[in-house]
Scaffold this active site. Structure first.
Site, mmCIF file in Angstrom:
data_model
loop_
_atom_site.group_PDB
_atom_site.id
_atom_site.type_symbol
_atom_site.label_atom_id
_atom_site.label_comp_id
_atom_site.label_asym_id
_atom_site.label_seq_id
_atom_site.Cartn_x
_atom_site.Cartn_y
_atom_site.Cartn_z
ATOM 1 C CE1 TYR A 146 -12.790 -7.962 1.698
ATOM 2 C CE2 TYR A 146 -10.935 -9.171 0.758
ATOM 3 C CZ TYR A 146 -11.431 -8.156 1.575
ATOM 4 O OH TYR A 146 -10.553 -7.351 2.264
ATOM 5 N NE ARG A 165 -7.572 5.070 2.580
ATOM 6 C CZ ARG A 165 -8.430 4.462 3.395
ATOM 7 N NH1 ARG A 165 -9.603 5.021 3.653
ATOM 8 N NH2 ARG A 165 -8.126 3.308 3.973
ATOM 9 N NE ARG A 206 -4.047 -1.888 2.183
ATOM 10 C CZ ARG A 206 -4.313 -2.353 3.399
ATOM 11 N NH1 ARG A 206 -3.952 -1.668 4.464
ATOM 12 N NH2 ARG A 206 -4.980 -3.475 3.554
ATOM 13 C CG ASP A 232 -9.314 -3.494 -4.411
ATOM 14 O OD1 ASP A 232 -10.072 -4.472 -4.288
ATOM 15 O OD2 ASP A 232 -8.933 -2.817 -3.449
ATOM 16 N NE ARG A 255 -9.236 6.469 -4.535
ATOM 17 C CZ ARG A 255 -10.530 6.665 -4.570
ATOM 18 N NH1 ARG A 255 -11.077 7.343 -5.556
ATOM 19 N NH2 ARG A 255 -11.315 6.222 -3.618
#
Length: 366
Positions: free
Chosen positions: A163, A40, A36, A85, A49
């Site tokens: 998921y 962010r 990552r 992703d 973004r």
């Protein structure tokens, strides 16, 4: 189509330290990258973004390229990882996922009954469904100008299956695990379907320009040794074997492959023989123990606790030095034991990267 499969004329690679470490060759310093690292915690990431839906961003090769390059403008990292992703694979199977603020990725219709498997695409043309990832990889590989290698990735079958059944994050994975106990045949059908798509997807990433591949089994910790042995490991092994044989068949480069199975120390011995050049480790295992179980023929990657980056910079340096002394500087790629968190200070990420380079060079000299 042939042009899509083998884009030529990529810039010459200037820093191959990461690839050499992955293959077990000598390196002057220990290479380092962060899971990552495009994320962010960077203000420029949040700015890029801001106006876009998350998955719309994933589908824009230009934005993925920009986000992949951002951390490299700040830090002397030894590898880039394509911004994407793991849930693009369930999307390719026809499932709908929305990003819910404060909650994360959410499936509008998770799999509830075995019959729901019939709603999934049984044959996936990865170029049609995931071509945007391939385009992002090709564009990024050119835009990197040979600075560092580019890593492609995918989620592993069990993690994706969990998921798809849970419909999002879960602390217990009870719904997904109940399938393993109640519907073992259907579970294997789903895992096989996922593995087949993942194999084509990873091969497509190499054709597009990826120079290494990482498989994320992020939910390994929810399985014990038996369930892992039955429902995760066979597919992990099969993916490595099939990807390598297809790369050979298509005369594509045989790139190093990394398996990262989070919280799965119970299976490190098995993973050592699963066909991957590199095993990624989380922060809950001692480097010496991991090395003892895995042996000398596989490169290790990891495993600083991401929360260590909240420490003062001097402390980060000490922790890195200790980590390098424990792993040794060779056959080793420094990383965190999981991804960076959104509230982390970019300067502390820089301190981590610089400490790895400085201490490993020092250890190698002496």
């Amino acid at each position: 189509c042939s042009l899509l499969r083998s884009p030529k004329g990529f810039p010459k690679l200037k820093n191959d330290t990461f690839l050499r470490a992955a293959r077990g060759e000598q390196t002057e310093h220990t290479p380092v990258w962060c899971m990552r690292q495009a994320g962010r915690y960077l203000p420029e990431f949040r700015e890029t973004r801001a106006s876009q839906d998350f998955f719309a961003t994933c589908r824009s090769p230009k934005l993925c390229c920009e986000l992949t390059l951002q951390p490299l403008r700040r830090f002397p990292l030894d590898a880039a990882i394509i911004f994407s992703d793991i849930l693009v694979v369930p999307q390719a199977l026809g499932m709908e996922i929305v990003m819910v603020p404060g909650k994360g990725p959410t499936f509008t219709e998770p799999l509830k009954e075995v019959e729901d498997l019939l709603k999934l695409r049984q044959k996936v043309d990865v170029t049609a469904e995931l071509g945007y990832v391939f385009q992002a990889i090709t564009l990024t590989r050119h835009s990197l100008e040979g600075k560092v290698p580019l890593i492609g990735f995918s989620g592993a079958p069990w993690t994706l299956m969990s998921y798809m059944i849970e419909g999002g994050g879960s602390t217990t994975m009870a719904k997904a695990k109940s399938w393993l106990y109640r519907h073992p045949e259907a579970s294997h059908r789903l895992l096989r379907l996922l593995a087949d798509v993942i194999i084509d997807y990873l091969v497509g990433q190499v054709a597009a320009g990826a120079q290494a591949l990482q498989l994320f089994e992020s939910h390994a910790g929810h399985l014990g040794p038996e369930l892992f042995q039955d429902f995760a490991l066979p597919y992990i092994q099969d993916i490595a074997r099939a990807v390598k044989s297809k790369l050979k068949e298509e005369a594509l480069p045989l790139v190093p492959m990394i398996i990262f199975a989070k919280d799965a120390h119970y299976t490190l011995r098995d993973l050592a023989h699963a066909g991957y050049e590199v095993i990624g480790l989380d922060w809950t295992i001692r480097p010496q123990e991991a090395r003892a179980q895995i042996g000398k023929d596989v490169t290790l990657q990891g495993n600083l606790d991401p929360c260590a980056l909240y420490a003062p910079k001097e402390k980060i340096g000490e922790l890195v030095k200790k980590m390098l002394e424990s792993f040794g500087t060779q056959r080793y790629i420094a990383n965190l034991g999981h991804g960076l968190y959104p509230d982390m200070n970019p300067e502390h990420v820089g301190a981590f990267v610089e400490a790895v380079h400085a201490h490993s060079r020092h250890i190698n000299k002496h």
